[in-house]
Motif scaffolding. Structure first.
Motif, PDB file in Angstrom:
ATOM      1  N   MET A   1      63.343 -53.989 -13.681  1.00  0.00           N
ATOM      2  CA  MET A   1      63.698 -54.715 -12.487  1.00  0.00           C
ATOM      3  C   MET A   1      65.214 -54.709 -12.348  1.00  0.00           C
ATOM      4  O   MET A   1      65.929 -54.920 -13.315  1.00  0.00           O
ATOM      5  N   GLU A   2      65.673 -54.467 -11.150  1.00  0.00           N
ATOM      6  CA  GLU A   2      67.100 -54.518 -10.836  1.00  0.00           C
ATOM      7  C   GLU A   2      67.280 -55.285  -9.541  1.00  0.00           C
ATOM      8  O   GLU A   2      66.494 -55.136  -8.615  1.00  0.00           O
ATOM      9  N   LEU A   3      68.328 -56.101  -9.517  1.00  0.00           N
ATOM     10  CA  LEU A   3      68.667 -56.772  -8.269  1.00  0.00           C
ATOM     11  C   LEU A   3      70.128 -57.151  -8.275  1.00  0.00           C
ATOM     12  O   LEU A   3      70.770 -57.213  -9.321  1.00  0.00           O
ATOM     13  N   SER A   4      70.646 -57.409  -7.082  1.00  0.00           N
ATOM     14  CA  SER A   4      72.053 -57.764  -6.925  1.00  0.00           C
ATOM     15  C   SER A   4      72.182 -58.705  -5.731  1.00  0.00           C
ATOM     16  O   SER A   4      71.538 -58.501  -4.702  1.00  0.00           O
ATOM     17  N   VAL A   5      73.005 -59.748  -5.905  1.00  0.00           N
ATOM     18  CA  VAL A   5      73.256 -60.715  -4.837  1.00  0.00           C
ATOM     19  C   VAL A   5      74.752 -61.024  -4.805  1.00  0.00           C
ATOM     20  O   VAL A   5      75.461 -60.794  -5.787  1.00  0.00           O
ATOM     21  N   PHE A   6      75.225 -61.536  -3.672  1.00  0.00           N
ATOM     22  CA  PHE A   6      76.645 -61.880  -3.586  1.00  0.00           C
ATOM     23  C   PHE A   6      76.864 -63.032  -2.617  1.00  0.00           C
ATOM     24  O   PHE A   6      76.012 -63.318  -1.771  1.00  0.00           O
ATOM     25  N   VAL A   7      78.025 -63.672  -2.773  1.00  0.00           N
ATOM     26  CA  VAL A   7      78.514 -64.672  -1.820  1.00  0.00           C
ATOM     27  C   VAL A   7      79.999 -64.412  -1.615  1.00  0.00           C
ATOM     28  O   VAL A   7      80.656 -63.811  -2.464  1.00  0.00           O
ATOM     29  N   GLU A   8      80.499 -64.865  -0.490  1.00  0.00           N
ATOM     30  CA  GLU A   8      81.935 -64.798  -0.231  1.00  0.00           C
ATOM     31  C   GLU A   8      82.500 -66.210  -0.390  1.00  0.00           C
ATOM     32  O   GLU A   8      81.945 -67.169   0.148  1.00  0.00           O
ATOM     33  N   ILE A   9      83.592 -66.307  -1.141  1.00  0.00           N
ATOM     34  CA  ILE A   9      84.189 -67.599  -1.456  1.00  0.00           C
ATOM     35  C   ILE A   9      85.592 -67.658  -0.855  1.00  0.00           C
ATOM     36  O   ILE A   9      86.379 -66.714  -1.020  1.00  0.00           O
ATOM     37  N   LYS A  10      85.900 -68.755  -0.218  1.00  0.00           N
ATOM     38  CA  LYS A  10      87.208 -68.938   0.421  1.00  0.00           C
ATOM     39  C   LYS A  10      88.237 -69.419  -0.597  1.00  0.00           C
ATOM     40  O   LYS A  10      88.803 -70.504  -0.467  1.00  0.00           O
ATOM     41  N   LYS A  11      88.452 -68.614  -1.599  1.00  0.00           N
ATOM     42  CA  LYS A  11      89.439 -68.884  -2.651  1.00  0.00           C
ATOM     43  C   LYS A  11      89.985 -67.545  -3.143  1.00  0.00           C
ATOM     44  O   LYS A  11      89.315 -66.517  -3.053  1.00  0.00           O
TER      45      LYS A  11
END
Length: 149
Positions: A1-11
């Motif tokens: 199993m492979e997966l990838s997630v991300f968020v953008e942070i205002k820092k």
């Protein structure tokens, strides 16, 4: 199993880096981490940094021993864990997005035993969805922690 997630942070990237390597305090802002015990803390490097993490997974407490296998300061670190007939690898990376920082977590699970390989084929799609939600929750917890400062 492979997966990838991300968020953008205002820092800035340096602030995000400090937060993602703050193992001693991460249980204060990542809700699913109940306890973190440092096992080995090498001097002058993250490689070999090892800890035991207790977290809530699928409604139950789970304990995993993890260690850092590779890193580049202000860019990424990679971890490894071995349990339940599998090898787990995670990569936490950061990159500039204008004045913000993109925080990405990639995860792979490699089944090592026959039973786990069969189980993964049958149930992998359900586990992958739950894992994706858990990873996004962790990243959003970090984002909330940093952006509330």
């Amino acid at each position: 199993m492979e997966l990838s997630v991300f968020v953008e942070i205002k820092k800035p990237i340096e602030d995000v880096w400090k937060a993602i390597i703050d193992f001693k305090n991460c249980s204060n802002y990542i809700e699913s981490i109940v306890k973190l015990e440092i096992i080995d803390e090498p001097k002058d490097t993250l490689i070999g940094f090892k800890w035991k993490e207790t977290r809530v997974m699928f409604g139950k407490e789970a304990v995993e021993t993890m260690w850092i296998t590779d890193y580049a300061e202000n860019e990424y670190y990679q971890t490894r864990a071995e349990s339940h007939g599998s090898i787990y690898k995670s990569r936490i990376s950061i990159e500039h997005v204008g004045e913000n920082t993109k925080l990405t977590m990639s995860f792979t699970a490699e089944a090592q035993t026959f039973f786990v390989k069969v189980f993964s084929k049958c149930m992998g799609f359900m586990i992958k969805g739950s894992m994706k939600k858990a990873l996004i929750k962790d990243l959003n917890d970090i984002k909330t922690h940093l952006e509330s400062k």
